[in-house]
Design a protein around this motif. Structure first.
Motif, PDB file in Angstrom:
ATOM      1  N   VAL A   1       0.824  -1.086   0.125  1.00  0.00           N
ATOM      2  CA  VAL A   1      -0.268  -0.032  -0.301  1.00  0.00           C
ATOM      3  C   VAL A   1       1.088   1.200  -0.112  1.00  0.00           C
ATOM      4  O   VAL A   1       2.009   1.316   0.813  1.00  0.00           O
ATOM      5  CB  VAL A   1      -0.989   0.061   1.231  1.00  0.00           C
ATOM      6  N   PRO A   2       0.809   2.184  -0.836  1.00  0.00           N
ATOM      7  CA  PRO A   2       1.563   3.449  -0.929  1.00  0.00           C
ATOM      8  C   PRO A   2       1.659   4.045   0.660  1.00  0.00           C
ATOM      9  O   PRO A   2       0.482   4.479   1.079  1.00  0.00           O
ATOM     10  CB  PRO A   2       0.862   4.265  -2.022  1.00  0.00           C
ATOM     11  N   PRO A   3       2.442   4.636   1.138  1.00  0.00           N
ATOM     12  CA  PRO A   3       2.845   5.259   2.505  1.00  0.00           C
ATOM     13  C   PRO A   3       1.640   6.255   2.732  1.00  0.00           C
ATOM     14  O   PRO A   3       0.983   6.391   3.658  1.00  0.00           O
ATOM     15  CB  PRO A   3       4.130   5.849   2.575  1.00  0.00           C
ATOM     16  N   ILE A   4       1.439   7.462   1.553  1.00  0.00           N
ATOM     17  CA  ILE A   4       0.586   8.303   2.243  1.00  0.00           C
ATOM     18  C   ILE A   4      -1.077   7.976   1.944  1.00  0.00           C
ATOM     19  O   ILE A   4      -1.816   8.585   2.311  1.00  0.00           O
ATOM     20  CB  ILE A   4       0.568   9.623   1.046  1.00  0.00           C
ATOM     21  N   TRP A   5      -1.139   6.880   1.124  1.00  0.00           N
ATOM     22  CA  TRP A   5      -2.448   6.268   1.195  1.00  0.00           C
ATOM     23  C   TRP A   5      -2.696   5.514   2.476  1.00  0.00           C
ATOM     24  O   TRP A   5      -3.729   5.648   3.352  1.00  0.00           O
ATOM     25  CB  TRP A   5      -2.807   5.114   0.091  1.00  0.00           C
TER      26      TRP A   5
ATOM     27  N   ARG B   1      -7.352  -0.240  -0.795  1.00  0.00           N
ATOM     28  CA  ARG B   1      -6.761   0.374  -1.968  1.00  0.00           C
ATOM     29  C   ARG B   1      -6.898  -0.067  -3.334  1.00  0.00           C
ATOM     30  O   ARG B   1      -6.890   0.605  -4.426  1.00  0.00           O
ATOM     31  CB  ARG B   1      -5.124   0.307  -1.679  1.00  0.00           C
TER      32      ARG B   1
ATOM     33  N   VAL C   1      -9.492  14.487  -1.710  1.00  0.00           N
ATOM     34  CA  VAL C   1      -9.454  13.240  -1.178  1.00  0.00           C
ATOM     35  C   VAL C   1      -8.357  13.085   0.106  1.00  0.00           C
ATOM     36  O   VAL C   1      -8.618  12.617   1.137  1.00  0.00           O
ATOM     37  CB  VAL C   1      -8.714  12.230  -2.292  1.00  0.00           C
ATOM     38  N   TYR C   2      -7.107  14.071  -0.199  1.00  0.00           N
ATOM     39  CA  TYR C   2      -6.392  13.993   1.069  1.00  0.00           C
ATOM     40  C   TYR C   2      -6.435  14.992   2.096  1.00  0.00           C
ATOM     41  O   TYR C   2      -5.913  14.788   3.133  1.00  0.00           O
ATOM     42  CB  TYR C   2      -5.103  13.808   0.517  1.00  0.00           C
TER      43      TYR C   2
END
Lengths: 176, 180
Positions: B104-108, B119, B174-175
């Motif tokens: 899983v990507p870190p910022i996700w 994800r 989203v973020y």
């Protein structure tokens, strides 16, 4: 394999290595640009464009290569690019970088690839309907900035360089 | 140059400039050896790959499809280019030991947690929307962004501005949605 396939493969290996060395294959770099925190992918893309445009226009002027502008079909480019941008923000990769990301171990990019394959299949089904609607709105054809403005590309290219270099200086000053 | 207090990373500039050289060499090489100038691009290959997979299950359907027909379902130059990107990235990351398996990507992860399923759903959904958009507009950041801007194509400028404009908007929604 044919000559075309070998040429594509070799070009791709170098392309992939440069994407990887530029560190632009990473989800956090892609999102970093969209969150305006890390401009690595902009630096990479603009650097490639600055060098590439000079070489390509020299080759064009000497009659060595043809240019191939993508059509400025208003509905297609505007609606398409907006959809792409939205999907890109969620997925975190573009088509080329998703493949490279799997190559450097970020195997979760496989999900993005699966999504894009489904998207391509869906588009093939939607195409007849779209070509009668969105794609038929208005098409300006294969136009370029120098032709449209009636200015030599050798006037536009230095301006493009100046703007890009100013942008780079600003990124470095702000440590983006 | 890098002796000042804030060190500049030349990496993206250098790798990018070399990609510019590759683009020039590739345009020349395709013109000379293949008889037709080809510019770097990626998204059409997803159409060919989707067509190849679909053909295994429904050959008549693929044969009758107008879009697959005009794109041409084959392992052509760009298809091999995409396979090359995978190989090049793999070799390059093994060479300098930056290869890293990641689920899983870190910022996700920081925003939505470690769930691979979550994800996967988002990435598949985003991928579907993005590819429909890329094919509608006839290009992605490689074809429109790199190759389009190198040629000063109007469509390249419009597409790249909208890719980023929409991307910035959606990424921030989203973020940064609930936090801060």
């Amino acid at each position: 394999m044919s000559q075309a396939q070998w040429l594509g493969l070799i070009t791709g290996v170098v392309f992939g290595a440069l994407l990887q060395q530029g560190r632009v294959l990473r989800f956090e770099k892609q999102l970093g640009a969209m969150l305006l925190k890390d401009m690595t992918i902009i630096k990479f893309m603009l650097s490639a464009i600055l060098v590439g445009m000079v070489g390509i226009y020299i080759l064009y002027d000497t009659g060595s290569v043809e240019l191939s502008h993508k059509s400025m079909n208003v509905g297609a480019v505007v609606v398409g690019a907006v959809l792409f941008g939205a999907g890109w923000a969620i997925m975190g990769y573009c088509p080329g970088t998703s493949i490279g990301a799997v190559g450097e171990g970020r195997w979760h990019a496989v999900f993005a690839i699966i999504g894009m394959l489904i998207g391509a299949a869906v588009y093939a089904e939607l195409y007849p309907m779209l070509s009668r609607t969105v794609l038929a709105w208005k098409d300006f054809g294969d136009i370029s900035l120098p032709e449209s403005l009636g200015i030599s590309h050798w006037v536009i290219i230095p301006i493009f360089w100046a703007v890009a270099l100013a942008l780079f200086a600003w990124f470095e000053k702000k440590q983006l | 140059m890098a002796q000042e207090k804030t060190t500049i990373s030349w990496r993206p500039y250098l790798a990018g400039a070399l990609l510019g050289v590759l683009a020039i060499a590739s345009v020349l090489a395709t013109t000379h050896w293949l008889g037709r100038t080809s510019f770097l691009g990626a998204s059409t290959t997803f159409v060919r790959a989707a067509g190849l997979i679909e053909r295994a299950f429904a050959p008549e359907h693929v044969a009758a499809n107008e879009y697959f027909e005009q794109t041409g379902i084959s392992f052509n130059w760009q298809f091999m280019l995409i396979i090359g990107i995978f190989i090049g990235a793999l070799l390059s990351s093994l060479f300098d030991k930056s290869y890293k398996a990641e689920s899983v990507p870190p910022i996700w992860d920081a925003r939505f947690g470690k769930s691979v399923g979550k994800r996967a759903v988002a990435a598949v959904g985003g991928g579907i929307v993005a590819m429909i958009g890329a094919r509608m507009g006839s290009g992605c950041p490689s074809g429109h962004g790199l190759s389009g801007l190198m040629q000063l194509s109007i469509s390249g400028f419009v597409a790249l501005a909208l890719f980023f404009g929409t991307g910035i908007l959606v990424a921030n929604l989203v973020y940064k949605g609930r936090s801060s």
